[in-house]
Design an enzyme around this catalytic site. Sequence first.
Site, PDB file in Angstrom:
ATOM      1  N   ASP A 228       0.870  -1.306  -0.025  1.00 26.44           N
ATOM      2  CA  ASP A 228       0.167  -0.062  -0.026  1.00 26.44           C
ATOM      3  C   ASP A 228       0.899   1.261   0.006  1.00 26.44           C
ATOM      4  O   ASP A 228       0.549   2.239  -0.532  1.00 26.44           O
ATOM      5  CB  ASP A 228      -1.018  -0.023   1.241  1.00 26.44           C
ATOM      6  CG  ASP A 228      -2.145  -0.664   0.788  1.00 26.44           C
ATOM      7  OD1 ASP A 228      -2.360  -2.061   0.820  1.00 26.44           O
ATOM      8  OD2 ASP A 228      -3.086  -0.120   0.463  1.00 26.44           O
ATOM      9  N   LYS A 239      -1.449  -4.990   3.845  1.00 28.07           N
ATOM     10  CA  LYS A 239      -2.507  -5.537   4.727  1.00 28.07           C
ATOM     11  C   LYS A 239      -2.307  -6.029   6.068  1.00 28.07           C
ATOM     12  O   LYS A 239      -1.128  -6.983   5.937  1.00 28.07           O
ATOM     13  CB  LYS A 239      -3.497  -6.567   4.055  1.00 28.07           C
ATOM     14  CG  LYS A 239      -4.575  -7.278   4.557  1.00 28.07           C
ATOM     15  CD  LYS A 239      -5.652  -6.232   5.320  1.00 28.07           C
ATOM     16  CE  LYS A 239      -6.172  -5.207   4.189  1.00 28.07           C
ATOM     17  NZ  LYS A 239      -6.661  -4.086   4.602  1.00 28.07           N
TER      18      LYS A 239
HETATM   19  O1  MRU Z   1      -7.763  -2.782   2.594  1.00 32.69           O
HETATM   20  P1  MRU Z   1      -7.368  -3.062   1.186  1.00 32.69           P
HETATM   21  O2  MRU Z   1      -8.030  -4.209   0.726  1.00 32.69           O
HETATM   22  O3  MRU Z   1      -7.666  -2.038   0.167  1.00 32.69           O
HETATM   23  O4  MRU Z   1      -5.851  -3.526   1.214  1.00 32.69           O
HETATM   24  C1  MRU Z   1      -5.237  -4.184   0.296  1.00 32.69           C
HETATM   25  C2  MRU Z   1      -4.019  -4.530   0.145  1.00 32.69           C
HETATM   26  O5  MRU Z   1      -3.225  -4.417   1.357  1.00 32.69           O
HETATM   27  C3  MRU Z   1      -3.340  -4.941  -1.055  1.00 32.69           C
HETATM   28  O6  MRU Z   1      -2.537  -5.968  -0.959  1.00 32.69           O
HETATM   29  C4  MRU Z   1      -2.599  -3.725  -1.662  1.00 32.69           C
HETATM   30  O7  MRU Z   1      -3.195  -2.576  -1.766  1.00 32.69           O
HETATM   31  C5  MRU Z   1      -1.857  -3.733  -3.009  1.00 32.69           C
HETATM   32  S1  MRU Z   1      -3.095  -3.812  -4.232  1.00 32.69           S
HETATM   33  C6  MRU Z   1      -2.341  -4.264  -5.680  1.00 32.69           C
END
Ligand code: MRU
Length: 333
Positions: A228, A239
Amino acid sequence: MKVEIDGHIKDLRALWFEDGIIKFLDQRKIPEKVEIFNAKDYNDVAFAIKDMVVRGAPAIGVSAAYGIAQAVLQGKDIKKVSEVLKLTRPTAHDLFFAVDYMLKKIDEGEDPIKASENYAEDIVERARKIGEYGNSLIKDNSRIMTHCNAGALAVLDWGTALAPMRYAKREGKNIFVWVDETRPRLQGARLTSWELKQEGIDHKIIADNASGFIMQQGKVDLIIVGADRIALNGDFANKIGTYEKAVLAKENGIPFYVAAPMSTIDKSIESGKKIPIEERSQDEVLYAGSCRIAPEGVKAYNPAFDVTPSKYVEGFITEYGIIKPNKIKDLLW
Ligand code: MRU
């Protein structure tokens, strides 16, 4: 990606802009049903990001880019719209990157619709390249573990962590994927599994707390996750639960890779200590769907992301190739 909707198989992206409306595959409802969520203005877009109709850092970025283009068409105050969008999810760096990209393009006199479409096409091409480079890490009969959903739903198409797996499968390699269920929102069980099933990739969902045992049994050759936000020293947020996988991977001698485009790198922060971590509603932990799973009156703590120190990362799979964490800062554009 191929999606069955209203009894027809269609080639759809996670979101797209059509006749002034931003259309999202509603990720709150997959896999039970595939429905389109229509965002008619920037408040709908902000809701879609916050409520996780759309999620995954690159897809959130594209949502913001389209949201700004739509707001310009509707004659809205772009500064205000940008502020509202930036307040939706604090950890995903692509959100801030996309808003700043759009403001710059508009300032330079570029057509906002064109700028947002270019942003979307560019991110898909970056994801494809991540797939191409990441494929070189995958041997025939590899058993790969992943966490959350860093697939086409999280990007628009291809994905980041899932892109190398798609590539490997399309090249005829035999692969198997361990899919962490990813409590509390279950992005692994609901979304990654849905994508892998469509792609015909063999996989099994595991409870989050089973991953260490499976690694210890020698059943994992490689771990690939998304990100992220990546700091200049290679620390990264992903995550909640990612950190544990990385530490356990090191303990068990399993290479741990992070797949992400350059829009996820935050060049303003030196280390992961500065990454803002989103806290979400305690209800996501206290309830499974609409069913409460904890005693009445009990509270929960729900950080949505954690930060993994760069020492646990074997390499970053980027659109420029596979690089060591200490080379992240050299990628700057
Ligand atoms: O809370 P989310 O579902 O938006 O979290 C998503 C993630 O942690 C993904 O691994 C990250 O955004 C990369 S997506 C290509």
